[in-house]
Motif scaffolding. Structure first.
Motif, PDB file in Angstrom:
ATOM      1  N   MET A   1      72.305 -32.415  -2.413  1.00  7.50           N
ATOM      2  CA  MET A   1      71.206 -33.334  -2.246  1.00  7.50           C
ATOM      3  C   MET A   1      71.688 -34.649  -1.632  1.00  7.50           C
ATOM      4  SD  MET A   1      68.259 -34.406  -4.929  1.00  7.50           S
ATOM      5  CE  MET A   1      68.175 -32.747  -5.472  1.00  7.50           C
ATOM      6  N   ARG A   2      72.933 -35.009  -1.916  1.00  8.72           N
ATOM      7  CA  ARG A   2      73.466 -36.246  -1.357  1.00  8.72           C
ATOM      8  C   ARG A   2      73.624 -36.142   0.158  1.00  8.72           C
ATOM      9  NH1 ARG A   2      74.875 -38.614  -6.133  1.00  8.72           N
ATOM     10  NH2 ARG A   2      75.665 -37.241  -7.731  1.00  8.72           N
ATOM     11  N   ALA A   3      74.030 -34.985   0.637  1.00  5.46           N
ATOM     12  CA  ALA A   3      74.170 -34.797   2.086  1.00  5.46           C
ATOM     13  C   ALA A   3      72.798 -34.834   2.761  1.00  5.46           C
ATOM     14  CB  ALA A   3      74.865 -33.471   2.376  1.00  5.46           C
ATOM     15  N   THR A   4      71.810 -34.241   2.131  1.00 11.99           N
ATOM     16  CA  THR A   4      70.455 -34.267   2.687  1.00 11.99           C
ATOM     17  C   THR A   4      69.915 -35.693   2.710  1.00 11.99           C
ATOM     18  OG1 THR A   4      70.133 -32.090   1.707  1.00 11.99           O
ATOM     19  CG2 THR A   4      68.184 -33.202   2.517  1.00 11.99           C
ATOM     20  N   ALA A   5      70.198 -36.460   1.671  1.00  6.44           N
ATOM     21  CA  ALA A   5      69.763 -37.860   1.646  1.00  6.44           C
ATOM     22  C   ALA A   5      70.408 -38.646   2.789  1.00  6.44           C
ATOM     23  CB  ALA A   5      70.101 -38.484   0.300  1.00  6.44           C
ATOM     24  N   LYS A   6      71.688 -38.403   3.033  1.00  6.20           N
ATOM     25  CA  LYS A   6      72.367 -39.102   4.137  1.00  6.20           C
ATOM     26  C   LYS A   6      71.743 -38.739   5.480  1.00  6.20           C
ATOM     27  CE  LYS A   6      76.829 -39.536   1.865  1.00  6.20           C
ATOM     28  NZ  LYS A   6      78.227 -39.101   1.832  1.00  6.20           N
ATOM     29  N   ILE A   7      71.407 -37.474   5.648  1.00 10.15           N
ATOM     30  CA  ILE A   7      70.777 -37.041   6.901  1.00 10.15           C
ATOM     31  C   ILE A   7      69.454 -37.756   7.104  1.00 10.15           C
ATOM     32  CG2 ILE A   7      69.672 -35.082   8.053  1.00 10.15           C
ATOM     33  CD1 ILE A   7      71.900 -33.332   6.840  1.00 10.15           C
ATOM     34  N   PHE A   8      68.643 -37.857   6.048  1.00  8.83           N
ATOM     35  CA  PHE A   8      67.347 -38.532   6.193  1.00  8.83           C
ATOM     36  C   PHE A   8      67.504 -40.039   6.356  1.00  8.83           C
ATOM     37  CE2 PHE A   8      65.422 -34.560   4.759  1.00  8.83           C
ATOM     38  CZ  PHE A   8      64.332 -34.514   5.602  1.00  8.83           C
ATOM     39  N   TRP A   9      68.534 -40.659   5.761  1.00 14.08           N
ATOM     40  CA  TRP A   9      68.788 -42.071   6.024  1.00 14.08           C
ATOM     41  C   TRP A   9      69.104 -42.281   7.496  1.00 14.08           C
ATOM     42  CZ3 TRP A   9      67.092 -45.749   3.206  1.00 14.08           C
ATOM     43  CH2 TRP A   9      67.073 -45.681   1.824  1.00 14.08           C
ATOM     44  N   ILE A  10      69.941 -41.412   8.044  1.00 11.94           N
ATOM     45  CA  ILE A  10      70.301 -41.515   9.459  1.00 11.94           C
ATOM     46  C   ILE A  10      69.075 -41.313  10.341  1.00 11.94           C
ATOM     47  CG2 ILE A  10      71.616 -40.396  11.313  1.00 11.94           C
ATOM     48  CD1 ILE A  10      73.801 -39.855   9.154  1.00 11.94           C
ATOM     49  N   ARG A  61      71.028 -39.670  -7.896  1.00 15.23           N
ATOM     50  CA  ARG A  61      71.648 -40.531  -8.895  1.00 15.23           C
ATOM     51  C   ARG A  61      71.396 -40.040 -10.314  1.00 15.23           C
ATOM     52  NH1 ARG A  61      70.097 -46.579  -7.204  1.00 15.23           N
ATOM     53  NH2 ARG A  61      71.080 -46.540  -5.166  1.00 15.23           N
ATOM     54  N   LYS A  62      70.210 -39.489 -10.537  1.00 13.32           N
ATOM     55  CA  LYS A  62      69.834 -39.062 -11.881  1.00 13.32           C
ATOM     56  C   LYS A  62      70.511 -37.765 -12.298  1.00 13.32           C
ATOM     57  CE  LYS A  62      65.271 -41.150 -11.830  1.00 13.32           C
ATOM     58  NZ  LYS A  62      63.829 -40.894 -11.858  1.00 13.32           N
ATOM     59  N   HIS A  63      70.826 -36.913 -11.339  1.00 17.42           N
ATOM     60  CA  HIS A  63      71.336 -35.583 -11.658  1.00 17.42           C
ATOM     61  C   HIS A  63      72.818 -35.485 -11.299  1.00 17.42           C
ATOM     62  CE1 HIS A  63      67.315 -34.232 -12.526  1.00 17.42           C
ATOM     63  NE2 HIS A  63      66.898 -34.722 -11.379  1.00 17.42           N
ATOM     64  N   GLU A  64      73.457 -34.514 -11.900  1.00 21.42           N
ATOM     65  CA  GLU A  64      74.872 -34.296 -11.621  1.00 21.42           C
ATOM     66  C   GLU A  64      75.049 -33.682 -10.236  1.00 21.42           C
ATOM     67  OE1 GLU A  64      75.432 -30.001 -13.744  1.00 21.42           O
ATOM     68  OE2 GLU A  64      75.455 -31.782 -14.998  1.00 21.42           O
ATOM     69  N   ILE A  65      76.287 -33.578  -9.827  1.00 18.48           N
ATOM     70  CA  ILE A  65      76.597 -33.041  -8.505  1.00 18.48           C
ATOM     71  C   ILE A  65      76.188 -31.574  -8.437  1.00 18.48           C
ATOM     72  CG2 ILE A  65      78.466 -32.446  -6.930  1.00 18.48           C
ATOM     73  CD1 ILE A  65      79.897 -34.919  -7.805  1.00 18.48           C
ATOM     74  N   GLU A  66      75.448 -31.249  -7.405  1.00 14.62           N
ATOM     75  CA  GLU A  66      75.028 -29.867  -7.211  1.00 14.62           C
ATOM     76  C   GLU A  66      76.095 -29.106  -6.437  1.00 14.62           C
ATOM     77  OE1 GLU A  66      71.236 -29.776  -5.394  1.00 14.62           O
ATOM     78  OE2 GLU A  66      70.272 -30.879  -7.010  1.00 14.62           O
ATOM     79  N   ALA A  67      75.921 -27.809  -6.362  1.00 13.07           N
ATOM     80  CA  ALA A  67      76.908 -26.961  -5.688  1.00 13.07           C
ATOM     81  C   ALA A  67      77.027 -27.305  -4.202  1.00 13.07           C
ATOM     82  CB  ALA A  67      76.547 -25.500  -5.864  1.00 13.07           C
ATOM     83  N   MET A  68      75.939 -27.726  -3.591  1.00 15.57           N
ATOM     84  CA  MET A  68      75.992 -28.048  -2.164  1.00 15.57           C
ATOM     85  C   MET A  68      76.752 -29.348  -1.898  1.00 15.57           C
ATOM     86  SD  MET A  68      72.162 -29.445  -1.383  1.00 15.57           S
ATOM     87  CE  MET A  68      71.249 -28.350  -2.417  1.00 15.57           C
ATOM     88  N   ASP A  69      76.885 -30.205  -2.915  1.00 16.60           N
ATOM     89  CA  ASP A  69      77.614 -31.459  -2.745  1.00 16.60           C
ATOM     90  C   ASP A  69      79.083 -31.345  -3.117  1.00 16.60           C
ATOM     91  OD1 ASP A  69      75.339 -32.848  -1.889  1.00 16.60           O
ATOM     92  OD2 ASP A  69      74.694 -33.138  -3.960  1.00 16.60           O
ATOM     93  N   ASP A  70      79.466 -30.257  -3.744  1.00 21.60           N
ATOM     94  CA  ASP A  70      80.853 -30.053  -4.148  1.00 21.60           C
ATOM     95  C   ASP A  70      81.661 -29.587  -2.941  1.00 21.60           C
ATOM     96  OD1 ASP A  70      83.165 -29.708  -5.533  1.00 21.60           O
ATOM     97  OD2 ASP A  70      82.511 -27.931  -6.631  1.00 21.60           O
ATOM     98  N   GLU A  78      75.409 -21.122  -5.727  1.00 25.57           N
ATOM     99  CA  GLU A  78      73.980 -21.298  -5.486  1.00 25.57           C
ATOM    100  C   GLU A  78      73.185 -20.021  -5.730  1.00 25.57           C
ATOM    101  OE1 GLU A  78      71.915 -23.880  -4.521  1.00 25.57           O
ATOM    102  OE2 GLU A  78      73.587 -25.209  -4.918  1.00 25.57           O
ATOM    103  N   ALA A  79      73.822 -18.975  -6.231  1.00 24.11           N
ATOM    104  CA  ALA A  79      73.134 -17.709  -6.457  1.00 24.11           C
ATOM    105  C   ALA A  79      72.114 -17.847  -7.579  1.00 24.11           C
ATOM    106  CB  ALA A  79      74.147 -16.619  -6.806  1.00 24.11           C
ATOM    107  N   GLY A  80      71.133 -16.995  -7.558  1.00 25.46           N
ATOM    108  CA  GLY A  80      70.121 -16.993  -8.606  1.00 25.46           C
ATOM    109  C   GLY A  80      68.726 -17.061  -8.020  1.00 25.46           C
TER     110      GLY A  80
END
Length: 138
Positions: A1-10, A61-70, A78-80
């Protein structure tokens, strides 16, 4: 989610810079001044990009690091289940027909728009209430 946020900021900052440049250029070289459709549309596009970026940043900020940010994450993390989908639902078709008729109605005639609204309301309501069993279900 952090990478997606950076993309939308850009994207938001990019569209804001483009909108300001577009407004300046059309205001300077067009005989009637600033173009009345493109400039506000680009400003709205920048605002939408920045709003999405802000929501994603606050959520990250509210949630822990997701698999896509690791950086050392694996694809299997990300399976499931990704969501619940209705494979035999007709509701998206009626909603799409309603949207298409609404867009056609704006161009061709307002009476077509009225039929589009009817189809769209039926499609959206049936899509939303598809799994609703009612208040008195057993």
């Amino acid at each position: 989610m952090r990478a997606t946020a950076k993309i939308f900021w850009i994207l938001g900052v990019f569209f804001l810079i483009v909108a300001i440049a577009y407004g300046f250029i059309t205001g300077r070289y067009e005989p009637l001044g600033v173009e009345t459709v493109g400039f506000p549309a680009m400003l709205a596009l920048a605002a939408l990009g920045l709003m999405i970026a802000m929501v994603l940043s606050l959520t990250a900020r509210k949630h822990e690091i997701e698999a896509m940010d690791d950086l050392d994450g694996e694809v299997a993390a990300e399976a499931g289940v990704q969501g619940s989908f209705s494979p035999y639902s007709w509701a998206p078709l009626w909603a799409a027909v309603g949207a298409a008729l609404c867009f056609l109605g704006v161009a061709a005639g307002w009476w077509i728009f009225a039929f589009g609204v009817i189809f769209a309301i039926y499609g959206v309501l049936s899509w939303v209430l598809e799994y609703s069993t009612g208040q008195h279900a057993h």
